[in-house]
Design an enzyme around this catalytic site. Structure first.
Site, PDB file in Angstrom:
ATOM      1  N   HIS A  92      -9.626  -0.111  -1.327  1.00 51.71           N
ATOM      2  CA  HIS A  92      -9.910   0.404   0.195  1.00 51.71           C
ATOM      3  C   HIS A  92     -11.178   1.334   0.030  1.00 51.71           C
ATOM      4  O   HIS A  92     -11.456   1.606   1.040  1.00 51.71           O
ATOM      5  CB  HIS A  92      -8.748   0.945   0.789  1.00 51.71           C
ATOM      6  N   ASN A 140       0.812  -1.072  -0.086  1.00 48.76           N
ATOM      7  CA  ASN A 140       0.078  -0.079  -0.165  1.00 48.76           C
ATOM      8  C   ASN A 140       0.799   1.274   0.024  1.00 48.76           C
ATOM      9  O   ASN A 140       1.998   1.295   0.762  1.00 48.76           O
ATOM     10  CB  ASN A 140      -0.743   0.030   1.053  1.00 48.76           C
ATOM     11  N   CYS A 190      -5.592  -7.249  -3.079  1.00 49.02           N
ATOM     12  CA  CYS A 190      -6.052  -6.848  -1.632  1.00 49.02           C
ATOM     13  C   CYS A 190      -7.372  -7.845  -1.479  1.00 49.02           C
ATOM     14  O   CYS A 190      -8.128  -7.971  -2.027  1.00 49.02           O
ATOM     15  CB  CYS A 190      -6.576  -5.559  -1.816  1.00 49.02           C
ATOM     16  N   HIS A 191      -7.244  -8.061  -0.250  1.00 53.60           N
ATOM     17  CA  HIS A 191      -8.254  -9.066   0.501  1.00 53.60           C
ATOM     18  C   HIS A 191      -9.587  -8.161   0.925  1.00 53.60           C
ATOM     19  O   HIS A 191     -10.410  -8.982   1.532  1.00 53.60           O
ATOM     20  CB  HIS A 191      -7.615  -9.955   1.459  1.00 53.60           C
TER      21      HIS A 191
END
Lengths: 458, 458, 458, 458
Positions: A210, A151, A173-174
Site C-alpha cells: 500500500h 490486511n 495485493c492488486h
C-alpha cells in the site's frame, strides 16, 4: 492436461473475495481439484460451497472443483497444495473504531486498515490469530504454498514467517495493478497510442504494501514516467480511474503524480492508501481536504451496507434464488498458482521477506517487489533503488511495521504506543492526545484485544 | 512490425562467433537495421560483412540488415542501440603459453581462459583493452546496451563497470544452457518422460561465470536435482553430452554430479570449466587423470587447427566459393536483445555486478544469476543461497577475480602474484615454483603485457 | 576496595592453564572471592584447589580466594559472575590421531587443533560437549560472562552463541600478543629505540582465531609495518622469538613476514598456526620443509611428556612436596575480568560473533578483533578492511568453520567431508585419498565420536 | 617529552571557540608547536593570535605555541598535522532567518542549526564552502587529521569525505558529555553515592549528531539507565542541568527521560537539540509549550548580544586592556589530538562515516558513536543496536541528511524541498505552506545561496 490440486481456504466464508476467487478458479483450464473451505462462520462457508457448486455447473466453467466445508482447520489444511487466507479480524464495529474514532482527534483515514491508528489496532487484533495459523500450517501442511490476502498485509506475512520460518508464503495485493492501469492511460493520452493492457507495459515497483513506488515504467523503449509532467499539464485535476466504482473509492491519481513530482518515483497504490503513509497535513488536513486531491474517505457505514448486500446476494445465490455467473476478475492469484504449479512463468508484485530484493531495506522486513513465479518457485527480482527521499518514507514505514510487530509479539503496549505516536498520520498529535486516542481505541475493541493484551496498564 | 536498431560489433572480424550471431540475427523477425563491424583486423571484418550480405539474400532470411566496416571504433559506436564485444586478446601463441606452460609445472588446464594461471595472464592482456572500450563507450554511445562475450567474462564485465559506472552491460555465456540440457536428459532417463526442451524446465543458477551452480531445478513440481542419485546409479560413468562435438570438448557430467554429491548443489557449466575452480588434485592430478572424469584437455593446437578451418571457410564464404546457410544457434543473445527492445520478456542467466542477487557475495562483484529481460530493462533475480561449502568455493573465486582486477588496475605485479599463487589450480605449487611459473608466463607474453606492466621488477 | 566475585572454572582440573590463571588471579588486587572448579577429573580439580590454597598463603598474594570442587556442573555455575572454560576433548591418543595420522598422507600439522584435518576432528569431538555447556549456562547462570580458552576457539564460541544466543561469551587467545612482541623487536632493531612493551604500541588485528592479521601497527606516529622490509633485509632468516621455549615451539617470524610481503598485512599468530590456514605446499611441503621457515612440527609425544611433567608437578605441589610460587603470566584474562567488573578500561583482541567489526565477513561468523572491555561491557572495534587477497584467505577460513559447524550440528558426515577436503592443508590430496584419511581419523577417535555421529555410513 | 606539531585552524578568527581551544592547548603538556590561524576575517584572527600569545606568557602555561595568521588557506594548511574547522556560515542575519522565520508558520526551533528548516538552510549555505575546504585539504595537507566543530555537523563531515574520500576527518561535539553528566547526577540522587566524574562511567552512545542515544550506561556493574524511573519519580520536573548557564540554554533532562520512557534508550544530547528531530507537536507545539518540558527557545538576539560581548572581550584581551586567564574547558579536542599523536589512548564519541559501527544505518552515513583514539588511528566501536522504534527515528534523520546532501551537491532545489517538507519539525505544515516557507527562507538568505543555487526556479 489439467493438474489436480487441493486448495485450503482459511476464511472460506468470505462474502466477497471467495466469490471472486472461485470465479477465477473455475474459469481456469489448467488446474482442478478440491477447494476446502474453513471458517469460524460455518454457515457462510456452506453458502460459498453451494455457490461454488452452482458456478461449476455453468457451461462456461472450464475446470471441475469439489468443495468441502471444515469446522476444524486441521482437516482443511491436511494435504493442501495451496492455502489462501482472507479473513476479517473482528466485526464492522471494530473497524468503525479503527476508522472513525481518530476523526475526533483530527485524523482522517480513507481506509484505516494498514498504517496509522487504524492499522495498528487492526494489527493488534489480527497478528495473534495469524500466529496460530502459522503453527497450524507448520503442523498440517508445511509444504503448501500460502497466499495471504488479509490486511494489514505486511505484518501478517511477517507473522507467518516469524512463527514458521520455513513457510512458503507471499501476500497478494492488486493496488499496483491499478497504478499500472493509470500508466497505460498516460500512454494513451500523451502519446496518442491505443491504450495497451497493463500486462503490456513493464513496471519496477518496490516498497511496502500500500506504499509501493514505481521507479521504472517502460513500454518498448518509451519511458512512461517521463510522460507524467506532460500528462499533468493536460489533466491538472487528474482523471477519475475506474469510474464504475462507488465514489467512496474514487482515485484521480493526483497523489500518485504529486509524489512523482516531489520524489522522482511514482506512488503505486490507490491514492487512498498512499496518503495514509504521509503526514496528515499533506493530503488529509481536514475532513474535506481530500477532495482537493480527488479522493474520498471511505466510511464504515458504506462498507457495512456493501457487505449487507453481498451477504444477501450470497444467500440468494446459495439458495438458488439468484442466478450466478462466471466472470474473470482482474486479480492474479489463480495465475500465480498456475505458474507455481508448473503451468508457465509469470512476473507479478507480491509481499515477501526481504532477502536482497530491496538492498536498502532491512533484511527480513516484508517488502513488495516484482517476483517471478514458475515451476514451484517464487523468486524476488532485485528492485531498482528508490530515490533517497522516497526510500526514507518507505524505510520509515517498514520499521514502523517491524516495531509494531515486535510490540504485538511481546504483548508490550508501551512499545505499541511508541510506534503509534510515530505514525505519519499521528504527526499532528501531541503525546498526551496520542495516548488518549490509543487508549480509547484499545478500549473500543477490547473484546478482541483482551485475550492477548493486559489493557489494565493503560 | 520489426524494430530498426543499430548494433555495433567490437571484434567484428571474429571467425566464429560473428557468423553465429549474424545467423541468429537474420533469422529473427522483429529486429532489423545495421550491424557495424569494428575490428583491428579490418580484412576479417570485411569478410564478415560479405558473408552477412550473402546470408541476408537467402530465402530463409527473416530480417534485413545493412553491414558496415569501421576502422575507427567511434563511428561504429555512434548511434548504436546495442554493442556486442567478442575479441581475442593476443594470438594463439599467447594462448599456448596460457594453457601449456603450466603443464611443465604439473598444472593441467582444459580451457585456461578464466581461472588458474591461464586466466590470470589472459586477464592481464585483456583488461587494459577493455578499459579503453569502456572509455570509448562512455564517449560515443553511453546509452547503448553492451553485451560481452569475451573471456575471462567476469573480470571484463567488472572492468566495464568500474571504468564507466553508468554502463548498461552484461555478459552472456551458454555454459549454464548445457547444464540445463543435461538435466533434461536426467528427467528422461530417470522419469521415463519425453525429454523436454531446456526452456521447459526452470533452474536457479548462481555463482561466477564458468563456476555457476544450480540450486533448484524444477519441471512442474518435479525436483530434478533429487533425481541425480538415481541417474548416477544408472550411469556411473555419466553420459557423453553433445556427442557431435570434437572429443576435445567431451563432457560426461561426472564432475557436475560429483559436485552435487558433495555440496548439495550441482555444478552448472561444462565440466572442463568447473574443474578449473577446484584444487588441481581433485580432477586434474596429472595429464590423464581427467579421463577418469570423462573430459579431455583442449590443446591450443586443436584450437589453432579449428581456427584455420574457420578462416578458410570465411574466405570461401566471403568470396562466394562456398555456400552459406542460415541456421538458428542455441545462443540467446538475439533473444535477449529482442526482449530489451520491448519484444517480450525472457529470463536468462547473465553476468552483472552484484546488487543483491547473491546476498552472500560482495556488493559489486560480477556474479552470474538469472535476470529478467524486458522493455529496456535487465533486472537480476535474487538467487537461492548456495550451501555453505559451495558458497565458500564461489566466494573464493569471486574475491580472486576482484583481487586480480585490483592488481591489473593498479598495474601491481606483486598483488597479481599473490592471487596467482592462491588459485585453486596452483594449490600444488610451492611459492618459489609458483613465482617461476608466473614470471615465465609473463615473459612469454610480454609483447602484450609490456605496454601496461613493468616486467623488469619480476 | 576489591570486588567480590564468583568464578566457575569448567575444566578446573587443567594441568597447566589453571595454575597460570590462579597465579594471575591471586596476584591481582581488585578482585577476590570464590573459584569453583568443575572437572570430570575430580582428582585433578582437588589438586588445583590445594595448589590454589597454597598460593593464597604466600606473602606475595594480593587477594584472597576460596576454592571449591564440584562434581556437578550446576553447583559450580550457580551464582557465577564469570565462567572460564578450558578443557581437553578426548585424550592424547585422540590428539595423536589428529596430528600424526595425516602425516601418512603427506600432511604435516605443527599444531593440528584448529584448521586442517586435526582441527575438523577435534571440532567433531568438542562441539557436542559445548552444546551441553551452553545449555547448562543458560540454565544455571545466564547472566555470567563466559571466557573460552579451549581450541578450536572459533567453532566453540560459535557453538555457545548458536545454542544460547543471549550468552555473554568471548574467546581469549594470546597469539596476537606474540605478534605484537615481534613488532616491538622490529622497532628496536630498525629504529634503534629501546624495545617498548607490547602494550605501548597499537595494532589493529582482525581475522579468525590463529589466522589473524595486523593491518596497522603504530608506535606514536611510526608505522611499524612499514619497517618490515628493512628488518627482513637485516634478518633474512628472522629472529627466534621467545628462545626460552622448547624448540618444538620455535617461531622466527619468517611466515609472518612472508605473508606481509605478499599480502600487505602481517600474519598475527604464531607461524606454526598461520601455516595451517595456507596451502600445504607453501610452508609444509614435506616433513622438513618447515625448517626453512624457522619453525618445527610439535609432536604429541612432546606434548605427552610435557603433560606428564606437569601432572607430577601438580601432585607434588598439591601434596606440598614442591614449593609453589606466584608469577604474573603474559595472559590477559584477569585484566579483562577486572575491566568488565568495572575496574578500568582495556582494549584487547578476542573472538566474538561478527556484528559489524569485520564488515566483509559474514554476520555471525566468529571473528577475532580488538574489543573494548569496560564496566560490564565488551564491545568490538571496527577493524580496518583486510587487503582483498588476504580477506579471501580469511573469509575462506571463516566459511570453512561455519560449514564445519553446520555439519557437526546436523551430525552430517557428508557435509563434514566436503569441508574436510576443502581445507587448505588438504590441497594436495585427491578426493579418494581425502576420503580415506577422513574415515581413518574418524575411526581412530570413534570412542569420542560415536555418541554423536553414525560412523557406519562412512 | 612534548611532541612538536602544526595545527591549522580554519575559522581561526572565531570569537568563542578559538579561545577555548587555545586554553586547552596551552594547558596541555605533551604537545607544542604552531597554531596557524586562517579566517576570511583577518582582523579577528590577528586578535586571536595576540590573545594566544598573551596566554602563552602566563605562568600556568604548560606548552609553548607559535601563532601565525594566514590570508590564504594554502599556507595555513601546508605542513599541518591537524586541521580544526570552526566557522560561522553567513551572519547573524541569516541565522535570524533560519531560526525565526519558521515561527511565523508555527515552527519553533530552540537551536535551528541542525535539523528542521533552519538546519536545511544552514546546510545550503555551508556545504558549498566545505566542498572547497575538502579540495584545499586534498591539495595542501592530505595526510592531516581534520577535526570539524561547525554545525550542521553530520552533513559537513559527509561533504569532506564525499569530496576527498581519503580524508582523515571526524566531527567533535560535546552534547553527549552533558548527557553523561546528567547520568552521574542520577547515580548520585538514586544510589546516594558521591557524584562521579562523567569519565568514570561508561556509556554506549549512537545516532546522528544532536540526536544520539545512550543504550548502555554502566558504573561498575550498576545499570544507570535502569535508575531513571526512580529518578523521575523523585524529580518529576527534572533537574536544571548546568544552572550557571543563561536560561536560554536551560535543560532539565525531561525530554531525555521522556524518550527513555517511550523508546528504552535515552536521548543523549541537550533537550533543545533532541526535540528538533521529533514531530513539532511532541515538544514544540507552540511558543511556550517548551516550558512544560523545561527548556527555552534560544533567540538570535540573545546570540547576537552574547557575541557582541565576546567580540568586545576579544578586542580588550588582544589590546591588553583586559586580563587573560587559563582555564581547562570540558571539551575533549586536545585530548583526542594527544591520543592521535601517540600520547595515550582515549575513547570518545565522534562523528564519522558508518563502516560497521551502526550496522542498521546505511554505509557511509555520518553517525556518532564511540571511537577509540590512539597512535595515529581513530577506530569506531560497534554500537549496541538501537531499539527498533528509536532506530526508526535515527534512520529517518540520517536519510534526511543524506537526501539534503544529495540536493545540495546536485544544486537541486526540488530535491531539497522534498526533504525540507519531510523534516519532523515541518510535520504540521501542508505542502503549499511548506513550500512558501522554504521559498521565503531561501530568499532571506539569497546573498549566500545565489552563488550556488538558481533561486529563480522557486
Amino acid at each position: 492436461m489439467a493438474k489436480k490440486i487441493k486448495i485450503a481456504y482459511i476464511g472460506g466464508g468470505s462474502k466477497q473475495w471467495a466469490r471472486v476467487f472461485m470465479n477465477d478458479l473455475i474459469l481456469n483450464d489448467s488446474l482442478n481439484g478440491e477447494l476446502a473451505l474453513y471458517d469460524i462462520d460455518v454457515d457462510s462457508a456452506i453458502r460459498n460451497k453451494k455457490i461454488g457448486e452452482r458456478l461449476c455447473e455453468l457451461q462456461e466453467a472450464k475446470s471441475k472443483w469439489d468443495f468441502s466445508v471444515h469446522e476444524e482447520i486441521g482437516t482443511a489444511l491436511t494435504g493442501a497444495d495451496f492455502i489462501v487466507i482472507s479473513i476479517l479480524p473482528g466485526t464492522f464495529e471494530e473497524m468503525r473504531s479503527d476508522v472513525h474514532t481518530p476523526e475526533k482527534y483530527g485524523i482522517y483515514q480513507p481506509v484505516g486498515d494498514t498504517a496509522g491508528p487504524g492499522g495498528i489496532l487492526r494489527s493488534m487484533r489480527t497478528v495473534p490469530i495469524y500466529e496460530q495459523f502459522a503453527k497450524d500450517i507448520e503442523k498440517y501442511s508445511p509444504d503448501a504454498w500460502v497466499i495471504n490476502f488479509t490486511n494489514p498485509m505486511s505484518i501478517l506475512v511477517k507473522t507467518l514467517y516469524d512463527v514458521f520460518p520455513k513457510i512458503k508464503a507471499f501476500g497478494c495485493c492488486h493496488e499496483v495493478f491499478n497504478a499500472q492501469d493509470f500508466l497505460t492511460l498516460v500512454l494513451e493520452k500523451v502519446k496518442g497510442i491505443e491504450r495497451p493492457d497493463r500486462h503490456d507495459i513493464y513496471t519496477d515497483a518496490s516498497g511496502v504494501n500500500h506504499f509501493t513506488w514505481i521507479t521504472e515504467a517502460t513500454y518498448g523503449d518509451i519511458d512512461i514516467l517521463a510522460l507524467l509532467p506532460e500528462f499533468e499539464k493536460q489533466y491538472p485535476d487528474g482523471i477519475l480511474l475506474r469510474p464504475f466504482r462507488e465514489s467512496f473509492l474514487d482515485d484521480h491519481a493526483k497523489v500518485k503524480m504529486d509524489l512523482y513530482k516531489r520524489y522522482d518515483a511514482m506512488g503505486a497504490a490507490g491514492d487512498r492508501h498512499l496518503v495514509e503513509f504521509c503526514n496528515s497535513n499533506f493530503y488529509l488536513k481536514d475532513k474535506d481536504y481530500c477532495k482537493n486531491w480527488g479522493f474520498n474517505l471511505t466510511t464504515v457505514d458504506f462498507r457495512q451496507e456493501r457487505q449487507d448486500i453481498r451477504v444477501a446476494e450470497s444467500i440468494a445465490m446459495a439458495e438458488g434464488t439468484m442466478p450466478v455467473e462466471l466472470k474473470k476478475s482482474s486479480e492474479e492469484a489463480v495465475e500465480l498458482m498456475k505458474a507455481i504449479a508448473g503451468q508457465g512463468t509469470i512476473v507479478s508484485n507480491v509481499n515477501m521477506p526481504n532477502i536482497g530484493q530491496m538492498a536498502s531495506m532491512p533484511n527480513g522486513s516484508i517488502v513488495e517487489t516484482n517476483c517471478i513465479f514458475t515451476h514451484n518457485l517464487v523468486q524476488p527480482i532485485v528492485a531498482k533503488e528508490l530515490p533517497t527521499a522516497a526510500l526514507n518514507l518507505v524505510h520509515r514505514a517498514g520499521l514502523n511495521i517491524d516495531a509494531t510487530y515486535e510490540g504485538i509479539k511481546e504483548r508490550d503496549l508501551k512499545k505499541l504506543f511508541a510506534t503509534f505516536a510515530d505514525q505519519p498520520l499521528c504527526a499532528n498529535l501531541d503525546l498526551e492526545t496520542a495516548y488518549n486516542l490509543f487508549k480509547e481505541m484499545c478500549m473500543n475493541t477490547k473484546e478482541y484485544l483482551e485475550p492477548f493484551f493486559d489493557l489494565s496498564v493503560l
